[in-house]
Design a protein around this motif. Structure first.
Motif, PDB file in Angstrom:
ATOM      1  N   UNK A 221     105.769  11.472 -26.555  1.00 23.39           N
ATOM      2  CA  UNK A 221     105.203  10.642 -25.502  1.00 23.39           C
ATOM      3  C   UNK A 221     104.910   9.254 -26.072  1.00 23.39           C
ATOM      4  N   UNK A 222     105.130   8.242 -25.244  1.00 30.78           N
ATOM      5  CA  UNK A 222     104.915   6.862 -25.668  1.00 30.78           C
ATOM      6  C   UNK A 222     103.489   6.456 -25.342  1.00 30.78           C
ATOM      7  N   UNK A 223     102.660   6.300 -26.379  1.00 30.14           N
ATOM      8  CA  UNK A 223     101.254   5.979 -26.144  1.00 30.14           C
ATOM      9  C   UNK A 223     100.976   4.482 -26.170  1.00 30.14           C
ATOM     10  N   UNK A 224     102.007   3.679 -26.434  1.00 40.24           N
ATOM     11  CA  UNK A 224     101.823   2.239 -26.404  1.00 40.24           C
ATOM     12  C   UNK A 224     103.123   1.511 -26.679  1.00 40.24           C
ATOM     13  N   UNK A 225     103.252   0.318 -26.101  1.00 40.15           N
ATOM     14  CA  UNK A 225     104.464  -0.467 -26.310  1.00 40.15           C
ATOM     15  C   UNK A 225     104.584  -1.019 -27.708  1.00 40.15           C
ATOM     16  N   UNK A 226     103.469  -1.091 -28.430  1.00 37.20           N
ATOM     17  CA  UNK A 226     103.464  -1.482 -29.839  1.00 37.20           C
ATOM     18  C   UNK A 226     102.235  -0.858 -30.485  1.00 37.20           C
ATOM     19  N   UNK A 227     102.050  -1.127 -31.784  1.00 35.15           N
ATOM     20  CA  UNK A 227     100.954  -0.479 -32.509  1.00 35.15           C
ATOM     21  C   UNK A 227      99.589  -0.882 -31.967  1.00 35.15           C
ATOM     22  N   UNK A 228      99.448  -2.130 -31.521  1.00 37.58           N
ATOM     23  CA  UNK A 228      98.158  -2.560 -30.979  1.00 37.58           C
ATOM     24  C   UNK A 228      97.833  -1.795 -29.700  1.00 37.58           C
ATOM     25  N   UNK A 229      98.802  -1.693 -28.798  1.00 36.37           N
ATOM     26  CA  UNK A 229      98.574  -0.963 -27.551  1.00 36.37           C
ATOM     27  C   UNK A 229      98.333   0.515 -27.814  1.00 36.37           C
ATOM     28  N   UNK A 253      82.404   1.226 -36.755  1.00 34.54           N
ATOM     29  CA  UNK A 253      83.367   1.440 -35.674  1.00 34.54           C
ATOM     30  C   UNK A 253      84.596   0.565 -35.872  1.00 34.54           C
ATOM     31  N   UNK A 254      84.393  -0.691 -36.265  1.00 33.59           N
ATOM     32  CA  UNK A 254      85.525  -1.586 -36.489  1.00 33.59           C
ATOM     33  C   UNK A 254      86.419  -1.067 -37.612  1.00 33.59           C
ATOM     34  N   UNK A 255      85.807  -0.515 -38.658  1.00 34.34           N
ATOM     35  CA  UNK A 255      86.596   0.051 -39.753  1.00 34.34           C
ATOM     36  C   UNK A 255      87.399   1.254 -39.271  1.00 34.34           C
ATOM     37  N   UNK A 256      86.806   2.078 -38.421  1.00 33.13           N
ATOM     38  CA  UNK A 256      87.507   3.252 -37.906  1.00 33.13           C
ATOM     39  C   UNK A 256      88.702   2.825 -37.043  1.00 33.13           C
ATOM     40  N   UNK A 257      88.498   1.825 -36.180  1.00 28.72           N
ATOM     41  CA  UNK A 257      89.598   1.343 -35.340  1.00 28.72           C
ATOM     42  C   UNK A 257      90.695   0.732 -36.209  1.00 28.72           C
ATOM     43  N   UNK A 258      90.305   0.012 -37.264  1.00 27.75           N
ATOM     44  CA  UNK A 258      91.294  -0.564 -38.177  1.00 27.75           C
ATOM     45  C   UNK A 258      92.095   0.521 -38.876  1.00 27.75           C
ATOM     46  N   UNK A 259      91.445   1.630 -39.205  1.00 27.58           N
ATOM     47  CA  UNK A 259      92.155   2.745 -39.843  1.00 27.58           C
ATOM     48  C   UNK A 259      93.179   3.352 -38.885  1.00 27.58           C
ATOM     49  N   UNK A 260      92.819   3.445 -37.601  1.00 24.91           N
ATOM     50  CA  UNK A 260      93.774   3.943 -36.602  1.00 24.91           C
ATOM     51  C   UNK A 260      94.954   2.982 -36.500  1.00 24.91           C
ATOM     52  N   UNK A 261      94.669   1.692 -36.456  1.00 25.81           N
ATOM     53  CA  UNK A 261      95.753   0.698 -36.364  1.00 25.81           C
ATOM     54  C   UNK A 261      96.691   0.817 -37.559  1.00 25.81           C
ATOM     55  N   UNK A 262      96.159   1.018 -38.742  1.00 30.42           N
ATOM     56  CA  UNK A 262      96.992   1.132 -39.939  1.00 30.42           C
ATOM     57  C   UNK A 262      97.846   2.396 -39.918  1.00 30.42           C
ATOM     58  N   UNK A 263      97.369   3.430 -39.224  1.00 34.67           N
ATOM     59  CA  UNK A 263      98.102   4.693 -39.180  1.00 34.67           C
ATOM     60  C   UNK A 263      99.232   4.690 -38.164  1.00 34.67           C
ATOM     61  N   UNK A 264      99.240   3.713 -37.254  1.00 32.60           N
ATOM     62  CA  UNK A 264     100.259   3.687 -36.210  1.00 32.60           C
ATOM     63  C   UNK A 264     101.563   3.097 -36.742  1.00 32.60           C
ATOM     64  N   UNK A 265     102.682   3.739 -36.406  1.00 35.39           N
ATOM     65  CA  UNK A 265     103.963   3.161 -36.820  1.00 35.39           C
ATOM     66  C   UNK A 265     104.208   1.832 -36.124  1.00 35.39           C
ATOM     67  N   UNK A 266     104.846   0.921 -36.815  1.00 35.71           N
ATOM     68  CA  UNK A 266     105.127  -0.383 -36.237  1.00 35.71           C
ATOM     69  C   UNK A 266     106.574  -0.491 -35.797  1.00 35.71           C
ATOM     70  N   UNK A 267     106.933  -1.698 -35.352  1.00 33.86           N
ATOM     71  CA  UNK A 267     108.320  -1.955 -35.032  1.00 33.86           C
ATOM     72  C   UNK A 267     108.764  -1.597 -33.637  1.00 33.86           C
ATOM     73  N   UNK A 268     107.835  -1.480 -32.696  1.00 34.42           N
ATOM     74  CA  UNK A 268     108.239  -1.178 -31.324  1.00 34.42           C
ATOM     75  C   UNK A 268     107.349  -0.151 -30.684  1.00 34.42           C
ATOM     76  N   UNK A 269     107.807   0.437 -29.591  1.00 41.26           N
ATOM     77  CA  UNK A 269     106.994   1.442 -28.902  1.00 41.26           C
ATOM     78  C   UNK A 269     106.601   2.589 -29.827  1.00 41.26           C
ATOM     79  N   UNK A 270     105.373   3.061 -29.671  1.00 41.21           N
ATOM     80  CA  UNK A 270     104.854   4.156 -30.508  1.00 41.21           C
ATOM     81  C   UNK A 270     105.021   5.465 -29.747  1.00 41.21           C
ATOM     82  N   UNK A 271     105.889   6.322 -30.246  1.00 45.16           N
ATOM     83  CA  UNK A 271     106.132   7.636 -29.650  1.00 45.16           C
ATOM     84  C   UNK A 271     105.693   8.699 -30.646  1.00 45.16           C
ATOM     85  N   UNK A 272     104.809   9.571 -30.200  1.00 41.75           N
ATOM     86  CA  UNK A 272     104.290  10.636 -31.047  1.00 41.75           C
ATOM     87  C   UNK A 272     104.422  11.967 -30.324  1.00 41.75           C
ATOM     88  N   UNK A 273     104.432  13.030 -31.105  1.00 38.35           N
ATOM     89  CA  UNK A 273     104.662  14.347 -30.542  1.00 38.35           C
ATOM     90  C   UNK A 273     103.479  14.881 -29.754  1.00 38.35           C
TER      91      UNK A 273
END
Length: 285
Positions: A221-229, A253-273
């Motif tokens: 499923x596509x949870x965002x058009x890019x890593x930020x979304x 909280x900001x550190x936790x959100x930053x950790x999530x951002x770092x864990x997201x694949x980049x380079x386009x829409x984010x699709x995860x299982x």
């Protein structure tokens, strides 16, 4: 320790308002799973459908299109804001002049665990609504009583958390920064309550259903058009939002959100299982 919030209060509070605001995005994200549910439900023209935990109405409205003007849909939920969105969507569709003949939809604010439904429905379906019952066995027995003899049940629920990267990637990132929460009591309401498919099948049999089948459904499923979304979605919806909701320290909280951002694949829409069970069953007779 504060008393746990009831499901009625939960879905009529900030969470229900947030899910209502995000209705279009959530329907888009879950669209591949919704398609799997409707295919497995096998809706037929003229049928009477009960949508359990209908939320903002996506499955109810889709079912109304499939059963047509000769059928009927009863959409039930405890969440007033989500039901209001469902009604508004139905009214907008009715006024659009669309050529498709839709079944009428009755929107009911009620608890499907105990509501005295008429035993007239051909199909009860649910997209992720059944995991939040206070007591599963009597709830499913009540849904069975809403079905005519030979009626069908079809619903989606989540498999185990580790099988669902769309949640677990963000959750593991957050837990690298904040302490893990205490485990929930066994069989308490929650998204991964029915992770054990064999136990789920046994529960449905004890509730009076026959020919129970529990099949694995896996989709990306596509949870965002890019890593930020994708990060915004991940920290706003579901279990991860709960981990962040009660943090008093904005820096943490900001550190936790930053950790999530770092864990997201980049380079386009984010699709995860996403991993679900499609549970189907019949009422004997």
């Amino acid at each position: 320790m504060p008393e746990p919030i009831s499901q009625v209060d939960y879905w009529n509070g900030a969470v229900g308002e947030r899910w209502t605001t995000m209705q279009e995005e959530l329907d888009r994200v879950f669209a591949p799973l919704t398609e799997a549910l409707l295919a497995g439900a096998g809706l037929r023209p003229g049928e009477r459908v009960l949508d359990v935990g209908c939320g903002c109405g996506d499955t109810a409205l889709r079912a109304a299109g499939q059963v047509g003007a000769g059928g009927a849909v009863t959409a039930v939920d405890v969440s007033r804001p989500m039901l209001a969105r469902g009604r508004a969507r139905a009214e907008a569709r009715a006024g659009s002049g669309a050529p498709v003949a839709f079944a009428p939809v009755a929107w009911i604010e009620a608890d499907a665990q105990t509501h005295p439904f008429e035993p007239e429905h051909d199909l009860a379906l649910s997209r992720f609504g059944v995991m939040f019952f206070d007591a599963s066995l009597p709830a499913f027995a009540n849904i069975r009583r809403a079905l005519r003899p030979g009626g069908r049940l079809a619903f989606l629920c989540w498999r185990a958390l580790p099988e669902n990267p769309w949640v677990n990637v963000a959750r593991e990132a957050v837990l690298s920064v904040v302490p893990a929460p205490a485990p929930s009591p066994p069989d308490s309401p929650g998204p991964f309550r029915f992770a054990d498919g064999e136990a789920l099948a046994g529960l449905l049999e004890r509730a009076g259903f026959a020919r129970v089948a529990v099949a694995a459904i896996d989709r990306d499923i596509e949870i965002g058009g890019d890593a930020e979304a994708a990060t915004r979605f991940a920290v706003t919806v579901g279990p991860v939002s709960g981990l962040l909701r009660d943090l008093d320290d904005p820096d943490l909280r900001a550190r936790a959100v930053a950790a999530v951002r770092a864990a997201m694949p980049g380079g386009g829409p984010v699709r995860l299982g996403a991993a679900c069970w499609l549970a189907t069953a019949l009422v004997p007779g």
